[in-house]
Scaffold this active site. Structure first.
Site, PDB file in Angstrom:
ATOM      1  CB  SER A  37      45.629  63.441  33.086  1.00 21.86           C
ATOM      2  OG  SER A  37      46.788  64.044  33.629  1.00 21.86           O
ATOM      3  CG  ASN A 124      58.407  62.439  30.412  1.00 21.17           C
ATOM      4  OD1 ASN A 124      57.288  62.944  30.530  1.00 21.17           O
ATOM      5  ND2 ASN A 124      59.204  62.685  29.383  1.00 21.17           N
ATOM      6  CB  THR A 169      32.362  16.564  32.393  1.00 21.69           C
ATOM      7  OG1 THR A 169      31.556  15.433  32.084  1.00 21.69           O
ATOM      8  CG2 THR A 169      33.360  16.184  33.476  1.00 21.69           C
ATOM      9  CB  SER A 291      11.674  41.291  40.360  1.00 21.02           C
ATOM     10  OG  SER A 291      10.801  41.808  39.375  1.00 21.02           O
ATOM     11  CE  LYS A 297      13.318  36.226  39.070  1.00 25.91           C
ATOM     12  NZ  LYS A 297      13.355  36.984  37.834  1.00 25.91           N
ATOM     13  CG  ASN A 299      16.415  38.495  40.438  1.00 23.02           C
ATOM     14  OD1 ASN A 299      15.960  37.381  40.218  1.00 23.02           O
ATOM     15  ND2 ASN A 299      15.792  39.619  40.104  1.00 23.02           N
ATOM     16  CD  GLU A 304      21.901  37.967  37.689  1.00 21.49           C
ATOM     17  OE1 GLU A 304      21.464  38.495  36.660  1.00 21.49           O
ATOM     18  OE2 GLU A 304      21.239  37.872  38.740  1.00 21.49           O
ATOM     19  CE1 TYR A 331      54.434  60.208  29.492  1.00 23.48           C
ATOM     20  CE2 TYR A 331      54.510  62.078  27.988  1.00 23.48           C
ATOM     21  CZ  TYR A 331      53.842  61.338  28.949  1.00 23.48           C
ATOM     22  OH  TYR A 331      52.595  61.730  29.366  1.00 23.48           O
ATOM     23  CD  GLN A 336      47.486  62.964  30.370  1.00 20.72           C
ATOM     24  OE1 GLN A 336      48.425  63.618  30.811  1.00 20.72           O
ATOM     25  NE2 GLN A 336      46.481  63.538  29.719  1.00 20.72           N
ATOM     26  CE  LYS A 339      48.466  58.828  34.709  1.00 23.70           C
ATOM     27  NZ  LYS A 339      49.438  58.382  33.680  1.00 23.70           N
TER      28      LYS A 339
HETATM   29  N1  ARG Z   1      50.126  63.640  32.963  1.00 24.92           N
HETATM   30  C1  ARG Z   1      51.213  63.028  32.278  1.00 24.92           C
HETATM   31  C2  ARG Z   1      50.978  61.513  32.156  1.00 24.92           C
HETATM   32  O1  ARG Z   1      50.153  61.019  32.821  1.00 24.92           O
HETATM   33  C3  ARG Z   1      52.486  63.269  33.003  1.00 24.92           C
HETATM   34  C4  ARG Z   1      53.692  63.248  32.141  1.00 24.92           C
HETATM   35  C5  ARG Z   1      53.683  64.428  31.219  1.00 24.92           C
HETATM   36  N2  ARG Z   1      54.880  64.487  30.485  1.00 24.92           N
HETATM   37  C6  ARG Z   1      55.048  65.269  29.415  1.00 24.92           C
HETATM   38  N3  ARG Z   1      56.167  65.219  28.813  1.00 24.92           N
HETATM   39  N4  ARG Z   1      54.102  66.076  29.005  1.00 24.92           N
HETATM   40  O2  ARG Z   1      51.609  60.835  31.372  1.00 24.92           O
END
Ligand code: ARG
Length: 476
Positions: A37, A124, A169, A291, A297, A299, A304, A331, A336, A339
């Protein structure tokens, strides 16, 4: 997927140094790709280091680790933070996420003491802490942007209290209103958006740090200390909840979704007002695009795009709600996936807010076009009915009928109410006299609506003053 990829078996040496003790081999390439991640959570590097600094200081203060190690770790973390700020740290997908990347770099910088930082902590509670801190800052930034947007609207409103325009209205001309009144309605809406973000911020500002993996820890940690030093109101009371909850992100995304929808309504009006059909307003070159094929034009692309943003932002909310649904405690790696949609939604909303503040300040209004439109389509028919109630003592339902018949007579002659001969009105209602003409104009109609919260410039001026005071420096 090719057989080559499937059969790929990384060597033992590639097993994670962080958790690979019982692993003979490293992960398959696709395993690493789905698991990592870092491309997303590196945005929480500052928060991650802040959390680690607080944790390391607490471990030292409570004697869980030596004060020497604590000091070394804190110095090292500051060094790594400088490297990250300078863009010098190479993020590695093999190290999965921001937490392990930073810890690995810390180890390179300070050596073995780095291994003590993760005492009485888990990724976690670490990630839950980082994410709360990140969203707390986002709420604070958004609040400032909402105030800027409100200020831009109030500044325009102040200039246009006496500008009459048609109120709609069903998008049908209804009754004349003050342009300032229309603009201030969006200031009210934005104020409630501020309230929603403030509520979400208040509830999310609790510390999960020290919940550890899910059950707390046997080490004598001081959760009040870390909570306080990170600016949280209190440590969370249940370790399972601390690591498993993401309702705080859902709340911010809900506030963001509502805010985006609110912005999209004014954005749509900007689009409408800037058309030749309406001709109520125009945006300068700075907020218009051309445009590639039609040279004439102009815009309102930014408006928008703001109108479209709810598609993405509500998508983020729906996406995270779906991730959370039915997820057992505590958890799971599913979390993950919280985010990416959240960061995207916040980015989108911030851009939308900046664009709306910019456009709100940039708009130039065509007062003559607005006033002309305000007088069209018998927008003073209610005023005629109200006059009949007031002066002739008729019930409103009867007056409504009388006014409707007079509008019909004017329509048949293709004239406005004020151009209709008094005789014609009297043929519908003999009690009507020449005083009726004093209420038959868009401006008179607007000025007459002096009820609290109404559109009369008298009232609107009071509202402008109240908002200016409220939004003046230091009071927001
Ligand atoms: N990258 C993980 C997340 O965003 C961090 C937590 C990972 N925890 C685990 N038990 N593997 O959730």
């Amino acid at each position: 997927m090719s057989d080559d990829t499937k059969s790929e078996r990384p060597s033992k040496s590639a097993a994670s140094a962080m958790w690979g003790g019982r692993f003979a081999q490293g992960p398959a390439a696709v395993m690493e790709a789905i698991n990592a991640s870092i491309n997303i959570d590196q945005r929480m590097a500052e928060e991650d280091i802040a959390g680690s600094l607080a944790h390391a200081a607490m471990l030292g203060a409570t004697g869980v680790i030596s004060s020497d190690d604590s000091a070394t770790i804190q110095r090292g973390l500051e060094h790594v933070r400088d490297e990250i700020r300078a863009g010098e740290l190479q993020w590695s997908p093999a190290l999965e996420d921001v937490h392990m990347n930073i810890e690995a770099r810390l180890k390179e910088v300070i050596g073995d003491a780095a291994g003590r930082l993760h005492t009485a902590r888990s990724r976690n509670d670490q990630v839950a802490t980082d994410f709360r801190l990140w969203l707390r800052s986002a709420c604070d930034r958004i609040d400032v942007m909402l105030v800027d947007y409100q200020r831009a609207l109030v500044a325009q409103a102040e200039e246009h209290v006496d500008q009459v325009m048609p109120g709609f209205t069903h998008l049908q001309t209804a009754q004349p209103v003050s342009l300032a009144h229309h603009l201030l309605s969006y200031v009210e809406l934005a104020e409630r958006d501020r309230g929603r973000f403030a509520d979400a911020r208040r509830r999310l500002n609790e510390s999960p740090l020290g919940c550890a993996a899910l059950a707390g820890t046997a080490f004598p940690i001081d959760r009040d200390m870390t909570s306080k030093s990170l600016g949280f109101d209190r440590p969370m009371g249940n370790s399972l909840d601390g690591v498993a909850a993401r309702d705080f992100a859902l709340e911010v995304l809900s506030a963001a979704s509502i805010c985006a929808v609110n912005l999209s309504r004014f954005a749509d009006e900007i689009v409408l007002w800037c058309t030749r059909r309406f001709g109520f307003a125009s945006l300068s070159d700075a907020w218009s695009t051309g445009s590639s094929i039609m040279p004439q034009k102009r815009n309102p692309d930014a408006a928008e795009l703001v109108r479209a943003k709810p598609g993405r932002i509500i998508g983020s909310l729906t996406g995270l709600l779906t991730v959370m649904k039915g997820l057992p405690l505590a958890y799971s790696k599913d979390l993950q996936e919280d985010k990416a949609p959240t960061f995207q939604a916040i980015d989108d909303l911030e851009l939308a807010l900046l664009a709306m503040a910019g456009m709100a300040g940039d708009l130039t209004f065509n007062g003559a076009a607005m006033e002309a439109a305000a007088g069209e389509a018998y927008s003073d028919a209610t005023d005629l009915a109200d006059w009949v109630v007031r002066e002739l003592g008729k019930p409103f339902r009867d007056a409504h009928h009388i006014s409707g018949s007079i509008v019909k007579a004017a329509e048949d002659r293709n004239v406005t109410l004020s151009d209709l001969p008094l005789k014609v009105m009297q043929s519908v209602e003999p009690g009507i006299d020449e005083r009726i003409f004093s209420v038959l104009s868009a401006r008179a109609s607007m000025e007459s609506r002096t009820s609290y919260g109404g559109t009369s410039p008298v009232r609107v001026r009071e509202q402008v003053a109240a908002w200016k005071l409220r939004l003046s420096a230091g009071e927001s």
